[in-house]
Design a protein around this motif. Structure first.
Motif, PDB file in Angstrom:
ATOM      1  N   GLU A  37     -68.301  33.063  65.162  1.00 45.60           N
ATOM      2  CA  GLU A  37     -69.539  33.606  65.737  1.00 45.60           C
ATOM      3  C   GLU A  37     -69.525  33.516  67.265  1.00 45.60           C
ATOM      4  O   GLU A  37     -69.972  34.440  67.953  1.00 45.60           O
ATOM      5  N   ALA A  40     -67.244  36.183  68.427  1.00 46.99           N
ATOM      6  CA  ALA A  40     -67.872  37.500  68.277  1.00 46.99           C
ATOM      7  C   ALA A  40     -68.864  37.750  69.405  1.00 46.99           C
ATOM      8  O   ALA A  40     -68.939  38.866  69.949  1.00 46.99           O
ATOM      9  N   GLU A  67     -75.361  37.091  66.936  1.00 42.67           N
ATOM     10  CA  GLU A  67     -74.198  36.321  66.494  1.00 42.67           C
ATOM     11  C   GLU A  67     -74.243  34.903  67.070  1.00 42.67           C
ATOM     12  O   GLU A  67     -73.969  33.927  66.361  1.00 42.67           O
ATOM     13  N   LYS A  70     -76.467  32.310  65.328  1.00 44.01           N
ATOM     14  CA  LYS A  70     -76.048  31.766  64.039  1.00 44.01           C
ATOM     15  C   LYS A  70     -75.260  30.463  64.183  1.00 44.01           C
ATOM     16  O   LYS A  70     -75.007  29.778  63.189  1.00 44.01           O
ATOM     17  N   ASP A 119     -65.586  42.465  61.707  1.00 38.76           N
ATOM     18  CA  ASP A 119     -66.550  41.392  61.446  1.00 38.76           C
ATOM     19  C   ASP A 119     -67.074  41.471  60.019  1.00 38.76           C
ATOM     20  O   ASP A 119     -67.331  40.449  59.382  1.00 38.76           O
ATOM     21  N   ASP A 123     -67.071  38.520  57.125  1.00 39.62           N
ATOM     22  CA  ASP A 123     -68.283  38.127  56.404  1.00 39.62           C
ATOM     23  C   ASP A 123     -68.101  38.279  54.895  1.00 39.62           C
ATOM     24  O   ASP A 123     -68.550  37.431  54.112  1.00 39.62           O
ATOM     25  N   SER A 144     -75.355  32.863  57.364  1.00 36.23           N
ATOM     26  CA  SER A 144     -74.538  33.113  58.552  1.00 36.23           C
ATOM     27  C   SER A 144     -73.803  34.440  58.488  1.00 36.23           C
ATOM     28  O   SER A 144     -73.240  34.885  59.492  1.00 36.23           O
ATOM     29  N   THR A 145     -73.777  35.061  57.304  1.00 29.42           N
ATOM     30  CA  THR A 145     -73.038  36.316  57.145  1.00 29.42           C
ATOM     31  C   THR A 145     -73.953  37.500  56.856  1.00 29.42           C
ATOM     32  O   THR A 145     -73.476  38.573  56.492  1.00 29.42           O
TER      33      THR A 145
END
Length: 237
Positions: A37, A40, A67, A70, A119, A123, A144-145
């Motif tokens: 994260e 990202a 992102e 998270k 991404d 996930d 988180s995904t």
């Protein structure tokens, strides 16, 4: 969406301290997601500089901030488990950074496809693993995904770009295939380098995991989901 957990959440899920291998695997999993994260966020913030309009720049910067948001719950959980989150993330910095170096987008559209396909694949992988976790860890991984509204933003921009330039579609389709290959290689390397994580995936600890046949089926599902994402973008896989 993550399933609700009716029982009160203790500092450690029931049984996690009695299974050191599983506990180590959970730490690795939360750490790799957390660093992913952070990475990202950095990448999307950089890609925002490629945006053709100020509105696009703001939209991608907003995605980046989501992102980053998270990370805090993942770090909090690692601290509850008695682990320094930055030490836990350290082993994953090099492989994730190398992946991003190998897949640096050349332009705005490649960055969008990477955000959606690359991404999204990560996930999907973590959601597959979540099915075999204790409820507390599972819910945290699933939260988180979750995909936000940025998914529609990316699809709209890429489809509009392809409609205006048909050559772009062929180039982005090749780019999507490359992202898929690089992401699968990265996932396999990370699992192979972390004994506890690979053992959990293979069902090697007392806690149920995926046997080798199920791991094969999991990668088949990941591939199918990748093809679906490419289709959503209007790209041939």
């Amino acid at each position: 969406m993550a399933e609700s957990v009716d029982a009160p959440r203790a500092s450690h899920p029931a049984g996690i301290d009695d299974d050191p291998a599983y506990r180590e695997a959970v730490v690795d999993l939360l750490a790799v997601i957390a660093y992913g994260e952070i990475s990202a966020f950095e990448r999307l913030a950089d890609d925002a500089s490629l945006a053709p309009t100020l509105a696009d720049k703001l939209d991608l910067a907003t995605v980046a901030s989501i992102e980053l948001g998270k990370v805090a719950p993942l770090h909090a959980r690692l601290r509850e488990l008695g682990v320094d989150p930055f030490e836990a993330m350290a082993p994953f910095r090099r492989p994730i950074d190398e992946f991003h170096r190998h897949t640096a987008p050349a332009d705005w559209y490649e960055g969008l496809v990477k955000a959606y396909v690359g991404d999204g694949l990560a996930d999907d992988f973590y959601r597959e693993i979540a099915a075999h976790l204790d409820p507390v860890t599972r819910d945290l991984v699933l939260s988180s995904t979750e995909e936000g509204s940025h998914a529609g933003f990316v699809v709209d921009r890429v489809r509009a770009g392809i409609a205006a330039d048909h050559v772009l579609g062929g180039r982005l389709a090749l780019w999507g295939r490359r992202l898929m290959g690089e992401a699968l290689i990265q996932a396999q390397r990370i699992a192979a380098d972390r004994d506890a994580l690979s053992a959990m995936l293979a069902g090697g600890s007392e806690r149920p995991g995926l046997d080798l046949a199920e791991i094969g089926r999991m990668f088949t599902r990941l591939t199918e989901r990748h093809l679906q994402r490419m289709g959503e973008l209007g790209l041939e896989a």
